[in-house]
Design an enzyme around this catalytic site. Sequence first.
Site: not given
Length: 301
Positions: A21, A155
């Site tokens: 990404e 995360k």
Amino acid sequence: MKINQEVAKALMEGKPVVALESTIISHGMPYPKNVETANLVEETIRKNGAIPATIGIIDGEIIVGLSHSEIEEFGKRKGVVKVSRRDLPLVVSKKLWGATTVAASIIIASKAGIKTFVTGGIGGVHRGATETMDISADLQELAHTSILVVCAGPKAILDIPLTLEYLETMGVPVLGYQVNKLPCFYSRSSKYAVDYEVDTPKEVAAVMQAKWDLGLTGSILLANPIPEKYSMDNAEIEKVIQAGILEMNSKKIKGKEATPFLLSYVKEKTHGESLEANIALVVNNAIVGAKIAVAYSQLKK
Ligand code: PSU
Ligand code: MN
């Protein structure tokens, strides 16, 4: 959509390709560490036998396989839009620069025929989501796009148990790479169990083949723990995150700005330790992702 020559050729020949990404470059890390990391990740993928394909949007054109100079530009340029599924049609039609999130990158990678994707940490259900409804579009896309996603866990800034519940509902298997507890980005472990432990690239490749041969569309999430040397203390990082969320709320930062704000807050407060951890975990994911891409291409042959 433009697929660079090397990547197109590899795909045609059934060679291993790993997609990457660009949000992590434009919005996840500061310059020049972002560019250094992106290049190191690509190099690591090559060393481990696969071809890297970093995805981004330049003047409205979707590119699969950015060049080094394009990556440099993504790292430096101001005003690059953070692009998720929602933003894709606008950034393309308005001919803008766009850095693709996990969600947008896997949509594009999958259209290009790539089956392995590497990132740092996925987006997920944010803390307080019962009020804010802030649930990363990454999760929706994981549910529907058939690709292996290698990360270091959700995360740590997220609500981990709610993220796991969501993935279960959506039928996304969460696998631990050589671990049975879910790694949480900055730290190797958490109190949450993964669905299954897998220990080798071959084993992961077999899961990919089984899932998609069964006609079960959607991704497989592989959580690969950060290397021991860089793993941070759960309790300490948690304190920083909680303070960061308070500051974020007081500044009324929300929506797509939430994740970049929190990542940079944690970086500041840990004097860059979290950035070094972030870099180490992405590189580590690149090693594993490349090996799995190799194993999967061998299985397909
Ligand atoms: N992993 C990192 N750093 C990042 C991201 C992932 O190590 O910056 C990015 C990814 O692009 C992911 C996005 O898709 O954060 C999630 O943003 P949001 O929570 O707004 O969906
Ligand atoms: Mn969000």
